[in-house]
Design an enzyme around this catalytic site. Structure first.
Site, PDB file in Angstrom:
ATOM      1  N   GLU A 181      15.744 -13.347   6.011  1.00  0.00           N
ATOM      2  CA  GLU A 181      15.439 -14.750   5.867  1.00  0.00           C
ATOM      3  C   GLU A 181      14.347 -14.868   4.897  1.00  0.00           C
ATOM      4  O   GLU A 181      13.234 -14.605   5.318  1.00  0.00           O
ATOM      5  CB  GLU A 181      14.955 -15.231   7.254  1.00  0.00           C
ATOM      6  CG  GLU A 181      16.090 -15.118   8.385  1.00  0.00           C
ATOM      7  CD  GLU A 181      15.904 -15.725   9.521  1.00  0.00           C
ATOM      8  OE1 GLU A 181      16.819 -16.706   9.730  1.00  0.00           O
ATOM      9  OE2 GLU A 181      14.910 -15.931   9.899  1.00  0.00           O
TER      10      GLU A 181
ATOM     11  N   SER B  87      18.121 -22.096   5.522  1.00  0.00           N
ATOM     12  CA  SER B  87      18.492 -23.325   5.121  1.00  0.00           C
ATOM     13  C   SER B  87      20.181 -23.273   4.910  1.00  0.00           C
ATOM     14  O   SER B  87      20.681 -23.822   3.986  1.00  0.00           O
ATOM     15  CB  SER B  87      18.114 -23.827   3.808  1.00  0.00           C
ATOM     16  OG  SER B  87      16.573 -24.160   4.024  1.00  0.00           O
TER      17      SER B  87
ATOM     18  N   GLY C  69      13.744 -23.615   6.518  1.00  0.00           N
ATOM     19  CA  GLY C  69      13.324 -24.963   7.024  1.00  0.00           C
ATOM     20  C   GLY C  69      13.080 -26.049   5.635  1.00  0.00           C
ATOM     21  O   GLY C  69      12.523 -26.928   5.724  1.00  0.00           O
TER      22      GLY C  69
ATOM     23  N   HIS D 176      10.792 -12.737  13.842  1.00  0.00           N
ATOM     24  CA  HIS D 176      11.111 -14.181  12.972  1.00  0.00           C
ATOM     25  C   HIS D 176       9.912 -14.287  12.078  1.00  0.00           C
ATOM     26  O   HIS D 176       8.680 -14.086  12.408  1.00  0.00           O
ATOM     27  CB  HIS D 176      11.532 -15.156  13.800  1.00  0.00           C
ATOM     28  CG  HIS D 176      11.922 -16.323  13.260  1.00  0.00           C
ATOM     29  ND1 HIS D 176      11.026 -17.224  12.537  1.00  0.00           N
ATOM     30  CD2 HIS D 176      13.058 -16.664  12.654  1.00  0.00           C
ATOM     31  CE1 HIS D 176      11.747 -18.159  11.768  1.00  0.00           C
ATOM     32  NE2 HIS D 176      13.036 -18.043  12.005  1.00  0.00           N
TER      33      HIS D 176
ATOM     34  N   ASN E 278      19.177 -20.581  15.856  1.00  0.00           N
ATOM     35  CA  ASN E 278      18.154 -20.346  16.331  1.00  0.00           C
ATOM     36  C   ASN E 278      17.382 -21.599  16.435  1.00  0.00           C
ATOM     37  O   ASN E 278      17.182 -22.337  15.561  1.00  0.00           O
ATOM     38  CB  ASN E 278      17.199 -19.623  15.318  1.00  0.00           C
ATOM     39  CG  ASN E 278      15.633 -19.522  15.801  1.00  0.00           C
ATOM     40  OD1 ASN E 278      15.326 -19.933  16.769  1.00  0.00           O
ATOM     41  ND2 ASN E 278      14.855 -19.237  14.560  1.00  0.00           N
TER      42      ASN E 278
ATOM     43  N   LYS F 240      14.973 -22.660  17.760  1.00  0.00           N
ATOM     44  CA  LYS F 240      13.194 -23.030  17.817  1.00  0.00           C
ATOM     45  C   LYS F 240      12.903 -23.943  18.925  1.00  0.00           C
ATOM     46  O   LYS F 240      13.441 -23.905  20.083  1.00  0.00           O
ATOM     47  CB  LYS F 240      12.939 -23.420  16.369  1.00  0.00           C
ATOM     48  CG  LYS F 240      13.425 -22.503  15.415  1.00  0.00           C
ATOM     49  CD  LYS F 240      12.977 -22.792  14.040  1.00  0.00           C
ATOM     50  CE  LYS F 240      13.833 -21.698  13.004  1.00  0.00           C
ATOM     51  NZ  LYS F 240      13.268 -22.217  11.483  1.00  0.00           N
TER      52      LYS F 240
ATOM     53  N   GLU G  19       8.324 -16.883  11.406  1.00  0.00           N
ATOM     54  CA  GLU G  19       7.460 -18.010  12.370  1.00  0.00           C
ATOM     55  C   GLU G  19       6.419 -17.137  13.336  1.00  0.00           C
ATOM     56  O   GLU G  19       5.448 -17.303  13.320  1.00  0.00           O
ATOM     57  CB  GLU G  19       8.335 -19.011  12.946  1.00  0.00           C
ATOM     58  CG  GLU G  19       8.593 -20.070  11.839  1.00  0.00           C
ATOM     59  CD  GLU G  19       9.911 -20.717  12.124  1.00  0.00           C
ATOM     60  OE1 GLU G  19      10.252 -20.918  13.195  1.00  0.00           O
ATOM     61  OE2 GLU G  19      10.530 -21.378  11.235  1.00  0.00           O
TER      62      GLU G  19
HETATM   63  P1  PGA Z   1      16.728 -22.880   8.964  1.00  0.00           P
HETATM   64  O1  PGA Z   1      15.926 -21.740   9.892  1.00  0.00           O
HETATM   65  O2  PGA Z   1      18.222 -22.587   8.619  1.00  0.00           O
HETATM   66  O3  PGA Z   1      16.315 -23.977   9.544  1.00  0.00           O
HETATM   67  O4  PGA Z   1      16.374 -22.422   7.347  1.00  0.00           O
HETATM   68  C1  PGA Z   1      16.538 -20.488   9.611  1.00  0.00           C
HETATM   69  C2  PGA Z   1      15.702 -19.536  10.705  1.00  0.00           C
HETATM   70  O5  PGA Z   1      14.515 -19.662  11.008  1.00  0.00           O
HETATM   71  O6  PGA Z   1      16.085 -18.749  11.213  1.00  0.00           O
END
Ligand code: PGA
Length: 248
Positions: free
Chosen positions: A165, A211, A171, A93, A9, A11, A95
């Site tokens: 997640e 992460s 992140g 997601h 992803n 983003k 976000e």
């Molecule tokens: P990250 O994000 O691996 O940077 O923690 C995962 C995601 O948001 O799908």
């Protein structure tokens, strides 16, 4: 048997030339294991990248609208997305839930739109830190699934993809331990069994995200109920992403 999947992803990162370079390196590294590799670049790159990927790489979108067309400035419909070469999208997601106010009801509409238009999706779920600290993560995630996904019939649920997640791990550099990931994945598999049946439960791919990187992927992927990963930051570096794919 659930498919093994490693998805990236991206983003709102990378310029087009960087995105093209990343795909070229992934191709050179010959990802030809039995792991399904899906990239979620910014949607404006899908058309260009669709001419550059090979058979081992699929493209998806990070978001889409539930309506088929209309006055929804800034949004993309499933048939538009399909017309430029993507056949899968993320739904829910954290976000999108947090910054774009996507509720369980809105996500249910997207699930229904995707099912009716034969568009694949990865349904994302996961609890925020406060919920984890209160020890309520199982109830919270179960509710997300019940309110947006578990209304599907058995036939509609077969072979779907769910990504767990935990919001506190996205992140942040703070990965869920293999035990924490496995225990949530085991619970999701059990709910699928209870709601549907064992065939359905075993057919759904359960990805871990938060992460995940080349150092912890092997341990996470070795958990019996972890069928792959949804990778954010670590999918932006081709060598690291290749390492993660090879960890399987
Ligand atoms: P990250 O994000 O691996 O940077 O923690 C995962 C995601 O948001 O799908």
């Amino acid at each position: 048997m659930a498919q093994k999947i490693v998805a990236g992803n991206w983003k709102m990162n990378l310029k087009l030339d960087e995105a093209i370079r990343l795909v070229e390196v992934l191709k050179i590294n010959h990802i030809e294991s039995d792991v399904r590799v899906v990239l979620f670049p910014p949607s404006v790159y899908i058309d260009t990248l669709s001419h550059r990927i090979d058979d081992h790489i699929e493209l998806g979108v990070q978001n889409f609208h539930a309506e088929a067309k209309g006055a929804y400035t800034g949004e993309l419909a499933i048939n538009q997305i399909k017309s430029v070469g993507a056949n899968i999208g993320l739904i829910g997601h954290s976000e999108r839930r947090a910054y774009f106010a996507e509720t369980n009801d809105i996500l249910k509409l997207k699930v229904d739109a995707a099912v009716s238009q034969e568009f694949q999706f990865i349904f994302c779920c996961g609890e925020p830190l406060m919920i984890r600290e209160a020890g309520e993560e199982l109830d919270f995630v179960k509710m997300q699934l019940e309110e947006s996904l578990f209304h599907l019939s058995k036939d509609e649920m077969l072979d779907r993809i769910i990504a767990y997640e935990p919001v506190w791990a996205i992140g942040t550099g703070k990965t869920a331990s293999a035990e924490q990931a496995e225990s949530m994945h085991r619970a999701i598999r059990t709910w699928l069994h209870e709601k549907y049946d064992e065939e359905t439960a075993q057919s759904v791919s359960l990805l871990y995200g938060g992460s995940c990187n080349h150092e912890n992927a092997r341990e996470l992927f070795s958990c019996p109920n972890v069928d792959g990963g949804l990778i954010g930051g670590a999918s932006l570096k081709s060598e690291v992403f290749c390492e993660i794919i090879k960890s399987y």
